[in-house]
Scaffold this active site. Sequence first.
Site, PDB file in Angstrom:
ATOM      1  N   CYS A 112       9.348  14.017  23.696  1.00 13.00           N
ATOM      2  CA  CYS A 112       9.090  12.339  23.803  1.00 13.00           C
ATOM      3  C   CYS A 112      10.621  12.240  24.548  1.00 13.00           C
ATOM      4  CB  CYS A 112       9.086  11.641  22.543  1.00 13.00           C
ATOM      5  SG  CYS A 112       7.778  11.205  21.862  1.00 13.00           S
ATOM      6  N   HIS A 252      13.788   5.223  21.474  1.00 15.86           N
ATOM      7  CA  HIS A 252      12.829   5.806  21.666  1.00 15.86           C
ATOM      8  C   HIS A 252      12.244   4.763  20.999  1.00 15.86           C
ATOM      9  CE1 HIS A 252       9.644   7.825  22.338  1.00 15.86           C
ATOM     10  NE2 HIS A 252       8.881   8.662  20.547  1.00 15.86           N
ATOM     11  N   ASN A 282       4.325   3.646  19.949  1.00 14.94           N
ATOM     12  CA  ASN A 282       4.957   4.548  20.279  1.00 14.94           C
ATOM     13  C   ASN A 282       4.529   5.336  21.491  1.00 14.94           C
ATOM     14  OD1 ASN A 282       6.261   6.643  20.542  1.00 14.94           O
ATOM     15  ND2 ASN A 282       5.843   8.339  18.613  1.00 14.94           N
TER      16      ASN A 282
HETATM   17  N1  ACO Z   1      -1.296   3.753   6.232  1.00 22.25           N
HETATM   18  C1  ACO Z   1      -2.005   3.489   4.469  1.00 22.25           C
HETATM   19  N2  ACO Z   1      -1.704   4.268   4.127  1.00 22.25           N
HETATM   20  C2  ACO Z   1      -0.870   5.947   4.264  1.00 22.25           C
HETATM   21  C3  ACO Z   1      -0.882   5.413   5.497  1.00 22.25           C
HETATM   22  C4  ACO Z   1      -1.533   3.909   6.679  1.00 22.25           C
HETATM   23  N3  ACO Z   1      -1.558   4.403   7.664  1.00 22.25           N
HETATM   24  N4  ACO Z   1      -0.652   6.628   5.793  1.00 22.25           N
HETATM   25  C5  ACO Z   1       0.027   7.025   5.254  1.00 22.25           C
HETATM   26  N5  ACO Z   1      -0.428   6.733   4.584  1.00 22.25           N
HETATM   27  C6  ACO Z   1       0.230   6.847   3.170  1.00 22.25           C
HETATM   28  C7  ACO Z   1      -0.291   8.459   2.816  1.00 22.25           C
HETATM   29  O1  ACO Z   1      -1.087   8.743   2.001  1.00 22.25           O
HETATM   30  C8  ACO Z   1       0.552   8.674   1.694  1.00 22.25           C
HETATM   31  O2  ACO Z   1       0.380   8.495   0.180  1.00 22.25           O
HETATM   32  P1  ACO Z   1      -0.035   9.265  -1.363  1.00 22.25           P
HETATM   33  O3  ACO Z   1       1.145   9.230  -1.603  1.00 22.25           O
HETATM   34  O4  ACO Z   1      -1.226   9.020  -2.012  1.00 22.25           O
HETATM   35  O5  ACO Z   1      -0.262  10.587  -0.528  1.00 22.25           O
HETATM   36  C9  ACO Z   1       1.025   7.176   2.199  1.00 22.25           C
HETATM   37  O6  ACO Z   1       0.996   6.379   2.295  1.00 22.25           O
HETATM   38  C10 ACO Z   1       3.167   7.763   1.714  1.00 22.25           C
HETATM   39  O7  ACO Z   1       2.861   8.497   3.614  1.00 22.25           O
HETATM   40  P2  ACO Z   1       4.293   9.130   3.554  1.00 22.25           P
HETATM   41  O8  ACO Z   1       3.917   9.748   5.205  1.00 22.25           O
HETATM   42  O9  ACO Z   1       5.230   9.788   2.643  1.00 22.25           O
HETATM   43  O10 ACO Z   1       4.449   7.953   4.352  1.00 22.25           O
HETATM   44  P3  ACO Z   1       5.864   7.622   4.841  1.00 22.25           P
HETATM   45  O11 ACO Z   1       7.316   6.668   4.491  1.00 22.25           O
HETATM   46  O12 ACO Z   1       6.703   8.993   5.078  1.00 22.25           O
HETATM   47  O13 ACO Z   1       5.740   7.317   6.061  1.00 22.25           O
HETATM   48  C11 ACO Z   1       5.788   7.786   8.962  1.00 22.25           C
HETATM   49  C12 ACO Z   1       4.811   7.899   7.487  1.00 22.25           C
HETATM   50  C13 ACO Z   1       5.454   6.731   8.717  1.00 22.25           C
HETATM   51  C14 ACO Z   1       4.730   8.704   9.760  1.00 22.25           C
HETATM   52  C15 ACO Z   1       6.994   8.235   8.727  1.00 22.25           C
HETATM   53  O14 ACO Z   1       6.835   9.515   7.820  1.00 22.25           O
HETATM   54  C16 ACO Z   1       6.985   8.034  10.052  1.00 22.25           C
HETATM   55  O15 ACO Z   1       7.722   7.448  10.975  1.00 22.25           O
HETATM   56  N6  ACO Z   1       7.510   9.415  10.649  1.00 22.25           N
HETATM   57  C17 ACO Z   1       7.950   9.485  12.025  1.00 22.25           C
HETATM   58  C18 ACO Z   1       7.130   9.679  12.791  1.00 22.25           C
HETATM   59  C19 ACO Z   1       7.274   9.558  14.180  1.00 22.25           C
HETATM   60  O16 ACO Z   1       8.122   8.665  14.203  1.00 22.25           O
HETATM   61  N7  ACO Z   1       6.707  10.198  14.779  1.00 22.25           N
HETATM   62  C20 ACO Z   1       7.445  10.095  15.775  1.00 22.25           C
HETATM   63  C21 ACO Z   1       6.364  12.044  16.969  1.00 22.25           C
HETATM   64  S1  ACO Z   1       6.337  11.397  18.408  1.00 22.25           S
HETATM   65  C22 ACO Z   1       7.384  11.618  19.311  1.00 22.25           C
HETATM   66  O17 ACO Z   1       8.090   9.605  19.161  1.00 22.25           O
HETATM   67  C23 ACO Z   1       8.498  12.375  19.032  1.00 22.25           C
END
Ligand code: ACO
Length: 325
Positions: A112, A252, A282
């Site tokens: 990214c 970003h 994103n």
């Molecule tokens: N809807 C509902 N529940 C969800 C979803 C969803 N879309 N996605 C995950 N959950 C659930 C999970 O299953 C988990 O449930 P569990 O506890 O029963 O297992 C719970 O929500 C919490 O999941 P986490 O993964 O701990 O949630 P978190 O608060 O970490 O948020 C997220 C997840 C949004 C992906 C976060 O980790 C994040 O933003 N990470 C960075 C991602 C990012 O920036 N990616 C960019 C990649 S590409 C780039 O730009 C480089």
Amino acid sequence: MGVRIAGTGSHLPARIVTNDQLATWVDTSDEWIVQRTGIQSRHLLEASEIPSDMGVDAGKKALEAAHVLPEQVDLLLVATNFPDLICPGTAPFVADGLGLDSAPFFDLKAGCSGFVYGVAVANGLIESGLFPRILVIGIEALSRVTDWSDRRTCVLFGDGAGAALLEKATGPSAILGSALYGDASKSMFLNLPAGGTRLPASAETVAQGAHFLKMEGSGVFRNAAPMMETATLAALADAGLTLADVDWIIPHQANQRIIGALVRKLDVSADRVIVNLDRVANTSTASIPIALDEEIRSGKIQPGDVIVMTAFGAGVTYGAIVVRI
Ligand code: ACO
């Protein structure tokens, strides 16, 4: 003399998908997505649309804004992670669509951070005298590599393209500083396992869903803000400036919580940070140039403003550039 951004352009597909629509595809909700990411909707390509066409449209707009004709472009640099075709990539299709004559072109893959890397590389190439005018375009069709049954990733991404025409500076507008980094120890944080030469496509890889993007969300989340903080401060130091000299920060657009963490680390007012992820999500390499172009065209960013653009992404790559518009 330096190098300036002479014009920008962007393209978002017409189709908009809201969180509520997504909640009919996977087990998620508008409330969860907004709370965890800040995203409300995203633009996605129709199945019939071609990703490089987004870049052609963004590039045309950037050339128009810069008052530059396609035949005046000396090099096309396309930042993308998921090319139209693994070979020959995306750049040739964009060059053809823009009518670039015989100018050279190539794809640059830097996660990214691709647009930030691309502008920094183009800056060096123009300063060296090798290519006086370079069109840098970030294009990403993340919908084509997203597993639409995986709620942990599919809610995060959108499609789009953003472009900037770079040329020798003739006035105060200029690229003032840059800083690029890599951390290969985290190379599997974001990856697409199959379809490359390490694991070629087969019936088995398709059955395994190995052609979809995989992400270690919490690892990305923990590292993103510190990396963008490091890069921002280093690029400002390279420019001989401090945060007090900066009018706008364009991070970003991955997650509002990551942007919030960066704002707290830098101790800047959130009013100075440009965010469009609520309606664009994103778009990887396209995210920064889309946000830049939108706010130049809206008039929020004014000539003379100093902007820091900072990104992190697959690789792991991270970096920042400081620009006076
Ligand atoms: N809807 C509902 N529940 C969800 C979803 C969803 N879309 N996605 C995950 N959950 C659930 C999970 O299953 C988990 O449930 P569990 O506890 O029963 O297992 C719970 O929500 C919490 O999941 P986490 O993964 O701990 O949630 P978190 O608060 O970490 O948020 C997220 C997840 C949004 C992906 C976060 O980790 C994040 O933003 N990470 C960075 C991602 C990012 O920036 N990616 C960019 C990649 S590409 C780039 O730009 C480089």
